[in-house]
Design a protein around this motif. Sequence first.
Motif, PDB file in Angstrom:
ATOM      1  N   GLU C  41       0.822  -1.205   0.000  1.00 41.53           N
ATOM      2  CA  GLU C  41       0.000   0.000   0.000  1.00 41.53           C
ATOM      3  C   GLU C  41       0.856   1.255   0.000  1.00 41.53           C
ATOM      4  O   GLU C  41       0.524   2.245  -0.608  1.00 41.53           O
ATOM      5  CB  GLU C  41      -0.923   0.018   1.212  1.00 41.53           C
ATOM      6  CG  GLU C  41      -2.143  -0.855   1.022  1.00 41.53           C
ATOM      7  CD  GLU C  41      -1.839  -2.291   1.346  1.00 41.53           C
ATOM      8  OE1 GLU C  41      -0.726  -2.531   1.846  1.00 41.53           O
ATOM      9  OE2 GLU C  41      -2.690  -3.145   1.104  1.00 41.53           O
ATOM     10  N   CYS C  47       0.353   5.797  -5.713  1.00 40.77           N
ATOM     11  CA  CYS C  47      -0.705   6.626  -5.146  1.00 40.77           C
ATOM     12  C   CYS C  47      -0.510   8.107  -5.422  1.00 40.77           C
ATOM     13  O   CYS C  47      -1.421   8.893  -5.188  1.00 40.77           O
ATOM     14  CB  CYS C  47      -0.799   6.419  -3.654  1.00 40.77           C
ATOM     15  SG  CYS C  47      -1.439   4.809  -3.242  1.00 40.77           S
ATOM     16  N   ALA C  48       0.647   8.497  -5.879  1.00 43.12           N
ATOM     17  CA  ALA C  48       0.871   9.922  -6.088  1.00 43.12           C
ATOM     18  C   ALA C  48      -0.103  10.443  -7.128  1.00 43.12           C
ATOM     19  O   ALA C  48      -0.395   9.785  -8.118  1.00 43.12           O
ATOM     20  CB  ALA C  48       2.294  10.153  -6.554  1.00 43.12           C
ATOM     21  N   GLY C  49      -0.667  11.615  -6.913  1.00 44.94           N
ATOM     22  CA  GLY C  49      -1.592  12.186  -7.873  1.00 44.94           C
ATOM     23  C   GLY C  49      -3.027  11.803  -7.630  1.00 44.94           C
ATOM     24  O   GLY C  49      -3.900  12.204  -8.356  1.00 44.94           O
ATOM     25  N   CYS C  50      -3.286  11.000  -6.639  1.00 48.70           N
ATOM     26  CA  CYS C  50      -4.660  10.614  -6.329  1.00 48.70           C
ATOM     27  C   CYS C  50      -4.962  11.054  -4.908  1.00 48.70           C
ATOM     28  O   CYS C  50      -4.293  10.635  -3.975  1.00 48.70           O
ATOM     29  CB  CYS C  50      -4.834   9.109  -6.493  1.00 48.70           C
ATOM     30  SG  CYS C  50      -6.358   8.461  -5.839  1.00 48.70           S
ATOM     31  N   ASN C  51      -5.975  11.918  -4.765  1.00 47.27           N
ATOM     32  CA  ASN C  51      -6.288  12.440  -3.435  1.00 47.27           C
ATOM     33  C   ASN C  51      -7.549  11.831  -2.862  1.00 47.27           C
ATOM     34  O   ASN C  51      -8.230  12.446  -2.072  1.00 47.27           O
ATOM     35  CB  ASN C  51      -6.477  13.956  -3.511  1.00 47.27           C
ATOM     36  CG  ASN C  51      -5.203  14.641  -3.868  1.00 47.27           C
ATOM     37  OD1 ASN C  51      -4.170  14.326  -3.309  1.00 47.27           O
ATOM     38  ND2 ASN C  51      -5.271  15.556  -4.808  1.00 47.27           N
ATOM     39  N   ASN C  52      -7.886  10.647  -3.310  1.00 51.58           N
ATOM     40  CA  ASN C  52      -9.150  10.060  -2.923  1.00 51.58           C
ATOM     41  C   ASN C  52      -9.169   9.715  -1.443  1.00 51.58           C
ATOM     42  O   ASN C  52      -8.541   8.760  -1.006  1.00 51.58           O
ATOM     43  CB  ASN C  52      -9.377   8.796  -3.749  1.00 51.58           C
ATOM     44  CG  ASN C  52     -10.794   8.359  -3.690  1.00 51.58           C
ATOM     45  OD1 ASN C  52     -11.519   8.738  -2.787  1.00 51.58           O
ATOM     46  ND2 ASN C  52     -11.195   7.577  -4.657  1.00 51.58           N
ATOM     47  N   GLU C  53      -9.951  10.513  -0.682  1.00 55.22           N
ATOM     48  CA  GLU C  53      -9.974  10.280   0.765  1.00 55.22           C
ATOM     49  C   GLU C  53     -10.749   9.032   1.125  1.00 55.22           C
ATOM     50  O   GLU C  53     -10.602   8.500   2.214  1.00 55.22           O
ATOM     51  CB  GLU C  53     -10.639  11.475   1.453  1.00 55.22           C
ATOM     52  CG  GLU C  53      -9.840  12.728   1.372  1.00 55.22           C
ATOM     53  CD  GLU C  53     -10.719  13.932   1.632  1.00 55.22           C
ATOM     54  OE1 GLU C  53     -10.325  14.758   2.435  1.00 55.22           O
ATOM     55  OE2 GLU C  53     -11.793  14.031   1.044  1.00 55.22           O
ATOM     56  N   SER C  54     -11.632   8.586   0.195  1.00 54.21           N
ATOM     57  CA  SER C  54     -12.437   7.428   0.533  1.00 54.21           C
ATOM     58  C   SER C  54     -11.708   6.130   0.229  1.00 54.21           C
ATOM     59  O   SER C  54     -12.215   5.060   0.490  1.00 54.21           O
ATOM     60  CB  SER C  54     -13.749   7.468  -0.241  1.00 54.21           C
ATOM     61  OG  SER C  54     -13.485   7.408  -1.620  1.00 54.21           O
ATOM     62  N   CYS C  55     -10.516   6.238  -0.343  1.00 53.91           N
ATOM     63  CA  CYS C  55      -9.740   5.040  -0.637  1.00 53.91           C
ATOM     64  C   CYS C  55      -9.351   4.354   0.659  1.00 53.91           C
ATOM     65  O   CYS C  55      -9.021   5.009   1.649  1.00 53.91           O
ATOM     66  CB  CYS C  55      -8.496   5.425  -1.423  1.00 53.91           C
ATOM     67  SG  CYS C  55      -7.358   4.079  -1.670  1.00 53.91           S
ATOM     68  N   PHE C  57      -6.869   2.900   1.417  1.00 53.66           N
ATOM     69  CA  PHE C  57      -5.465   3.042   1.804  1.00 53.66           C
ATOM     70  C   PHE C  57      -5.105   4.484   2.122  1.00 53.66           C
ATOM     71  O   PHE C  57      -3.961   4.806   2.335  1.00 53.66           O
ATOM     72  CB  PHE C  57      -4.563   2.545   0.674  1.00 53.66           C
ATOM     73  CG  PHE C  57      -4.791   1.108   0.364  1.00 53.66           C
ATOM     74  CD1 PHE C  57      -4.764   0.167   1.364  1.00 53.66           C
ATOM     75  CD2 PHE C  57      -5.051   0.695  -0.925  1.00 53.66           C
ATOM     76  CE1 PHE C  57      -4.989  -1.152   1.089  1.00 53.66           C
ATOM     77  CE2 PHE C  57      -5.273  -0.624  -1.208  1.00 53.66           C
ATOM     78  CZ  PHE C  57      -5.243  -1.557  -0.197  1.00 53.66           C
ATOM     79  N   LYS C  59      -5.581   6.339   4.605  1.00 50.86           N
ATOM     80  CA  LYS C  59      -5.019   6.612   5.931  1.00 50.86           C
ATOM     81  C   LYS C  59      -3.530   6.342   5.958  1.00 50.86           C
ATOM     82  O   LYS C  59      -2.795   6.931   6.728  1.00 50.86           O
ATOM     83  CB  LYS C  59      -5.726   5.762   6.977  1.00 50.86           C
ATOM     84  CG  LYS C  59      -7.032   6.362   7.398  1.00 50.86           C
ATOM     85  CD  LYS C  59      -7.971   5.307   7.891  1.00 50.86           C
ATOM     86  CE  LYS C  59      -9.091   5.115   6.882  1.00 50.86           C
ATOM     87  NZ  LYS C  59      -9.691   3.815   6.963  1.00 50.86           N
TER      88      LYS C  59
END
Lengths: 197, 177, 74, 246
Positions: C41, C47-55, C57, C59
Motif C-alpha cells: 500500500e 498513489c501519487a496524484g490521487c487524493n481520494n480520501e475514501s480510498c 489506503f 489513511k
Amino acid sequence: MSDFVTFILAIISAMLIDNVVLSRFYGICPFLGVSKKVKSSLGMGIAVVFVILVATCVCWPLYTYILEPAGIPFMDTVAYILVIASLVQLVGLFIKKYSPSLYKSLGIYLPLITTNCAVLGVVQTNTDTGLRFIDALANGLGTSIGFLVIIVVFSCIRTRLESANTPKAFKGLPIALITAAIMAIALMGLQGLFAGI
Amino acid sequence: MANTKRYVITAITLGLICAASGALIGVTNAITAKRIDQNEKDNIQRGFAEIYGQNPVVSDPKPIEGKDYTNQVYTVEIEGVEGVQYAFRADGSNMYGKISMLVGFDSLNQFKGMSIIANTQTYASTLNQNYIDKIKTAENKSEKIEDVKCGATYGATLIRDMIHEAQEVAKQINPKE
Amino acid sequence: MTQTEYLIVAIIILVVLAVTFIVSFVLYKRTPKPKGCEDIEISEEKCAGCNNESCAFYKEKDSIEVLKNKKEEK
Amino acid sequence: MKREKGQTKKNFLKGIIQENPLLVSILGTCPALATTKSLEAAIGMGILFTIVLLCSNVLVSLLRKLIPDEIRTPAYIVIIATFVTMVKMFANAFLPELYSTLGVFISLIVVNCIVLGRAEAYASKNTVFDSFIDGLGMGVGYTMALCIMAFFRELIGTGGFTFGQIFTFIPYTALIIPGAENFKISVFQNPAGAFIVFGLILAVMAFYKNRKAEMKAWEIKQAKLKAAEDAKKKLEAQKANVGGQQ
C-alpha cells in the motif's frame, strides 16, 4: 443482420466511437489518478473489466426480474451499489486469500473500483435505457475494454510526457488533460462509422 | 460477553439504518409518484400539441396487442376539422437504447407528424439533428422518413419501422377506400 | 406471483445484498495480507496524484509523506 | 469545548479555496466534465450535489458514535445511496428537465469520491455543526468550480448564455453577444472541449502557485543577500575601525 454482427458492432461502438472515458466521462478519476505507470494502469483496467462484466450479469436480471415486477424500480441505484461493492469485496477477499501474486498487482486498485463511476454508470445506463440482456452485455464488454485500452494508451503517452519539455505550469495534470482532449478529438472522427450499414 | 453485546448493538444499528433508508425512500416515492405521473401526462399532451398544432381533444388510450412496437391508440378530435384522427403510442428499443414516441395520422391515414416522448439512444443528439428535425421541417415527410442514413442509422431505422407499423395499424382501424 | 409477493422477495434480496456486503467487507479487512505484500500500500509511485480520501489506503498516505521526507533527508 | 474565533468562517472558506474538491484535490471530475455544457446544467448539478453532501455529512456525524469503526464504509454507502435516490426522485418530479439533462450523473453522485471522502475524513470525527459547515463549504466550492468551467465552455462554444431551458420557472432568456455566433468554437461543447478547459484552468492555477512560490523564494534570496551585504558592510566597517585605530 444477425444477432452476432450486432453484438460485435455494439462492442466496437461502445469501445471506440462512444468511448467510456473520452466521450461519456465515466471513470475520469482513475483515468487521471492511476495512469502514471503502464503497469499499474494495466492492473486497474483488468480489474475494471472483470467487475463490470460480473456486475452487468448480476444487475440486469436483478432489475428486470425482481425490482421492476415488484414495483420498486426506484431502488435500482441502492441495489446496484450494494451489488458492486460486495462484488469488489468478495473478489478482493478471494484474491487476498488464494493468490498473493494477483494481490500484489491488483490489490491496491480493488477498493478504488467501488468508487469508479464507470461500473455504476454502465450498469445504470443498461437498465435506464431499456437494453436487452445481450445488448447490455455487449455494452458492458465494450465499455470495459474501451476503458482498458484508453487507460493503457494514455499511460504510455504520460510516461513520455514526463520527460518532455513542457512549460512549467503545464507539468503534470494540465498537459495530461490537454493530451486527453486531443485523443477525444481523434475519437470524434470515428463518429458515424456504421452510418452506411 | 462484551463481544456479543457489541455485535448485537452493531446489528441493530445497521438494521435501523437500512430500515430508515427504506422508509425515507418510500416516503419520497409517495410524495413524488403523483407528480411524476402528471409530468408524463403533460409530456404526452405536449406531444399531441406538437403534432396537431393547436391543443386537440384526446381520448383515453386503448391498448393494442400483438404488435412489435405500437401499443396504444388515441382518437384525436380537432375543432373545425371533420373526421376522427388516430394517433399511436409506440415503444421500441435497439442496442443503443429505447425510443418512445407518438405517431399521428390525419383522417385519411396520411402521416401527420410525430413527437418523441423519450429517447435514451446513445446518439440521441445526432438522431435529433440529422433525422427527426429533418422530418419535422420537411414538406414531403414520408420521403424523409425513408432516408435513414444519418450517422445514427440504427435509431433512424427503428423510428422508420415504428412509423410503418403504426401506419399499418391505422389502416386496419380506420379503413378508407 | 402477485406484486406483494414480488415486493417481499425484492426486500429480502436487498437485505441479503446488504448483509453480503457488510460481511464481505469485514472479512476482507480481517484477512491478513499475503506474504510478501505487507508493504504494497505504501508505495509512492502508485498513489501519487490521487487524493481520494475514501480510498481504503488513504489513511496510510501519511506514511507515504513520511517515506518521501526520509528520502529527501538522505 | 471552546471554539476559536472565526473558526466557522475558516472552515467554510477552506472548502471553497484551499481544499477546493475539484480544482485542488482533483476529485469528482466525472460530473465536472460531463455536466458543464451549459451554465444552467452546472448550477443544477452543483445544487443537487450540495444537497446530498449536506444531508450525508449531517447524518453521518449524528451517527458517528453509533456506527462501529469497522463497518463505517458500508453504512456510509447505504446512507449516501438513500439520499441520492431521494434527490433523484425529487428532481424527476419537480425539475424534469434537469433530470433528463443530467441523466445518469445524478445516480453517479453515489460513487462521487467527494461525498464518501468527506464522510470518512471529516464528518465521522466532527460535530454536527462543523460537518454541516464543511459540507456547505465543499458543496459551494464544487458548484463554483463547475460554474467556472461551464462559463467558459458555454461562452466559447455557443457565443453566449441561455437560461430558462432547464429551470423552467424562470423565463427563457438568451444572452448572446451580438456577432459572436460567427466566432463560436463548437468543439468546446464537445467532450474534447471539456478536457481542454479543465486542463487550462489547472494550468492557470499551477502558474499562479508557481509564481507565488518563486516570489517567496526570491524574497528569501533577497533577504539573504541583504543579510550577507549587511554582514559584509559590518565587517568592512569593523576593518575600517580597526584600521583607523591603528
